[in-house]
Design an enzyme around this catalytic site. Structure first.
Site, PDB file in Angstrom:
ATOM      1  CE  LYS A 124      -4.366   0.869   0.157  1.00  0.00           C
ATOM      2  NZ  LYS A 124      -5.548   0.142  -0.018  1.00  0.00           N
ATOM      3  CG  ASP A 164      -7.044   3.111  -1.361  1.00  0.00           C
ATOM      4  OD1 ASP A 164      -7.461   1.967  -1.197  1.00  0.00           O
ATOM      5  OD2 ASP A 164      -7.365   3.883  -0.113  1.00  0.00           O
ATOM      6  N   GLY A 236     -20.396   7.429   1.315  1.00  0.00           N
ATOM      7  CA  GLY A 236     -19.493   7.891   0.512  1.00  0.00           C
ATOM      8  C   GLY A 236     -19.904   8.069  -0.846  1.00  0.00           C
ATOM      9  CG  PHE A 237     -19.916  11.507  -3.071  1.00  0.00           C
ATOM     10  CD1 PHE A 237     -19.231  12.123  -4.033  1.00  0.00           C
ATOM     11  CD2 PHE A 237     -19.803  12.153  -1.824  1.00  0.00           C
ATOM     12  CE1 PHE A 237     -18.397  13.446  -3.901  1.00  0.00           C
ATOM     13  CE2 PHE A 237     -19.006  13.198  -1.519  1.00  0.00           C
ATOM     14  CZ  PHE A 237     -18.202  13.811  -2.547  1.00  0.00           C
ATOM     15  N   GLY A 238     -17.582   8.205  -3.713  1.00  0.00           N
ATOM     16  CA  GLY A 238     -16.613   7.884  -4.746  1.00  0.00           C
ATOM     17  C   GLY A 238     -16.584   6.729  -5.594  1.00  0.00           C
ATOM     18  CG  ASN A 239     -13.817   3.609  -8.027  1.00  0.00           C
ATOM     19  OD1 ASN A 239     -13.918   2.709  -7.456  1.00  0.00           O
ATOM     20  ND2 ASN A 239     -14.241   3.615  -9.178  1.00  0.00           N
ATOM     21  CB  VAL A 240     -15.588   1.966  -3.380  1.00  0.00           C
ATOM     22  CG1 VAL A 240     -16.331   0.815  -2.681  1.00  0.00           C
ATOM     23  CG2 VAL A 240     -14.234   1.780  -3.659  1.00  0.00           C
ATOM     24  CB  ALA A 241     -20.078   5.247  -2.811  1.00  0.00           C
ATOM     25  CD1 TRP A 242     -21.043   5.845 -10.173  1.00  0.00           C
ATOM     26  CD2 TRP A 242     -19.091   4.701 -10.494  1.00  0.00           C
ATOM     27  NE1 TRP A 242     -20.919   5.764 -11.668  1.00  0.00           N
ATOM     28  CE2 TRP A 242     -19.933   4.821 -11.852  1.00  0.00           C
ATOM     29  CE3 TRP A 242     -18.044   3.713 -10.638  1.00  0.00           C
ATOM     30  CZ2 TRP A 242     -19.302   4.352 -13.104  1.00  0.00           C
ATOM     31  CZ3 TRP A 242     -17.521   3.220 -11.742  1.00  0.00           C
ATOM     32  CH2 TRP A 242     -18.191   3.541 -13.137  1.00  0.00           C
TER      33      TRP A 242
HETATM   34  N1  GLU Z   1      -7.232   0.025  -3.317  1.00  0.00           N
HETATM   35  C1  GLU Z   1      -7.815  -1.118  -3.507  1.00  0.00           C
HETATM   36  C2  GLU Z   1      -7.941  -2.041  -2.479  1.00  0.00           C
HETATM   37  O1  GLU Z   1      -7.985  -1.520  -1.050  1.00  0.00           O
HETATM   38  C3  GLU Z   1      -7.418  -1.895  -5.003  1.00  0.00           C
HETATM   39  C4  GLU Z   1      -6.070  -2.120  -4.880  1.00  0.00           C
HETATM   40  C5  GLU Z   1      -5.569  -2.495  -6.149  1.00  0.00           C
HETATM   41  O2  GLU Z   1      -6.509  -2.663  -7.064  1.00  0.00           O
HETATM   42  O3  GLU Z   1      -4.397  -2.949  -6.088  1.00  0.00           O
HETATM   43  O4  GLU Z   1      -7.936  -3.497  -2.487  1.00  0.00           O
END
Ligand code: GLU
Length: 447
Positions: A124, A164, A236-242
């Protein structure tokens, strides 16, 4: 192994790293009984080794803002564990980023990636850079400065970053462009989450949210329920929430809330396709205000300032934003309002108190490292396509994602089914991920 002793040692070595210690404690508590049935793990000191990252890079990131002023941020890359493959994990740009946060995320990523069935280690990275209010030019200059330090430590076979929180397709573009310029290496697979014209995978942007809903569906099905006509609250309203809002709606659920740092948008009739399309627009504006949704759709959306998504009555709660965003009091409020399922989509989205509330009240609960693994799994699929120099159709990627989420669910059931028959998804995910990494470490000797 004794969890108390290991935790005391870790706290002494890494004082104040609260998120990291919280993530380790949760995993150790889950695995303690099974670990102690494996004397070979104990002899190789697997736990003592697995809780320390392989290495951590920290570096200064200096760039010039639009006013001509010099700005300095801290950059990090935590290469946590490579026992089952090259380091893989996202990059987080957020003002609260520090070493503890990235160590917790790298630790979680190690087990999550193990669950995906794909050969990826855990890593990360990120920076305390705050994208809120920044112009496109500022974001580009920051990303370029960040990569001037990072480039030499990543690579297609060593460490493959992705997005992320605060780091989406635009940022991956700026980072990848600078990587290629500095490294003079043009393999498409050194970052994932790329644009569709330069090596990205169809469905990668949607994958975390879609995978989360496939997993939620499996949790519901196993419990004899389904999502049809159920109300869903999303933070949230980012990529994941979308992606989550889109798939929840497609599967027949009714998304009645999305939230932001400024408050919650209540959508009593359910989110519409136009609102879902507007979410990425709100995100890329860098205003970080969910109120924009209510301003755009005033007759359908009510904005309540200062409130969380968990104040809205719902059947299913989906935390999709940040760690510890749902605490014990929030869990109590949800339960009092009739919520009966919570699938954690953000990494460590629920505090230990919240998880305890859910589990002790018989609420269906599944942890982030299983629920959100579809994102990194699809990054793994992107890497495969890049290495094969081909591009799969959306249908092919979706089928593989489906299959991976089913495998993760199966692993949770195998390792998490309790003597009374109920499935503890926290234990299941932690044990399944840990056993794979531990076995790989054991077989590769003391290194
Ligand atoms: N940031 C995302 C996660 O928490 C994706 C990581 C990735 O695709 O390498 O899993």
């Amino acid at each position: 192994m004794e969890v108390k002793k290991i935790m005391a040692d870790l706290e002494r070595k890494h004082p104040g790293e609260s998120e990291f210690l919280q993530a380790v404690q949760e995993v150790l508590e889950s695995i303690e009984p099974i670990y102690n049935q494996h004397p070979e793990f104990e002899a190789a000191k697997i736990v003592e080794r697995i809780v320390e990252p392989d290495r951590v890079f920290t570096f200064r990131v200096t760039w010039v803002d639009d006013k001509g002023e010099v700005q300095t941020n801290i950059g990090y890359r935590v290469q946590f564990n490579s026992a089952i493959g090259p380091y893989k994990g996202g990059i987080r740009f957020h003002k609260a980023v520090n070493l503890s946060m990235l160590k917790f995320l790298g630790f979680e990523q190690t087990f999550k990636n193990a669950l995906t069935t794909l050969p990826m280690g855990g890593g990360k990275g990120g920076s305390d850079f705050d994208p809120v209010g920044k112009s496109n030019g500022e974001i580009m200059r920051f990303c370029q400065a960040f990569m001037t330090e990072l480039w030499n430590n990543i690579g297609v076979d060593t460490d493959i970053p992705a997005g992320d929180v605060g780091c989406g397709g635009r940022e991956i573009g700026f980072l990848n462009g600078m990587y290629q310029k500095l490294a003079r290496k043009y393999h498409t697979g050194v970052m994932t989450g790329k644009g569709m014209t330069w090596g990205g995978s169809i469905l990668r942007p949607e994958a975390t949210g879609f995978g989360a809903l496939y997993f939620t569906n499996l949790v519901l099905k196993t419990a004899g329920k389904d999502i049809k006509d159920k109300t869903v609250a999303i933070s949230g309203f980012g990529n994941v929430a979308w992606g989550a809002a889109m798939k929840a709606t497609e599967l027949g659920g009714k998304v009645v809330a999305i939230s932001g740092p400024d408050g919650v948008c209540h959508i009593p009739a359910g989110i519409t396709a136009e609102m879902i399309d507007y979410m990425p627009v709100m995100r890329s504006s860098n205003r970080n205000k969910v109120q924009d949704l209510a301003d755009k759709f005033p007759s359908l959306v009510t904005f309540v300032p200062g409130k969380k998504a968990w104040s809205v009555k719902c059947d299913i709660a989906l935390p999709c934003a940040f760690q510890n965003e749902l605490n014990g009091d929030d869990a109590k409020e949800l339960i009092a309002n009739g919520t009966w399922c919570c699938c954690e989509v953000s990494n460590m989205g629920c505090t230990p108190e919240a998880i305890h509330e859910f589990q002790s009240n018989g609420i269906l609960f599944a942890p982030g490292k299983a629920v959100n693994a579809g994102g990194v799994a699809t990054s793994g699929l992107e890497m495969t396509q890049n290495c094969m120099h081909i591009s799969w159709t959306g249908k092919e990627v979706d089928e593989r994602l489906h299959h991976i989420m089913e495998s993760i669910h199966e692993a949770c059931v195998t390792f998490g089914t309790q003597p009374d028959g109920h499935i503890d998804y926290v234990k299941g995910a932690n044990i399944a991920g840990f056993m794979k990494v531990a076995q790989a470490m054991l077989e590769q000797g003391i290194i």
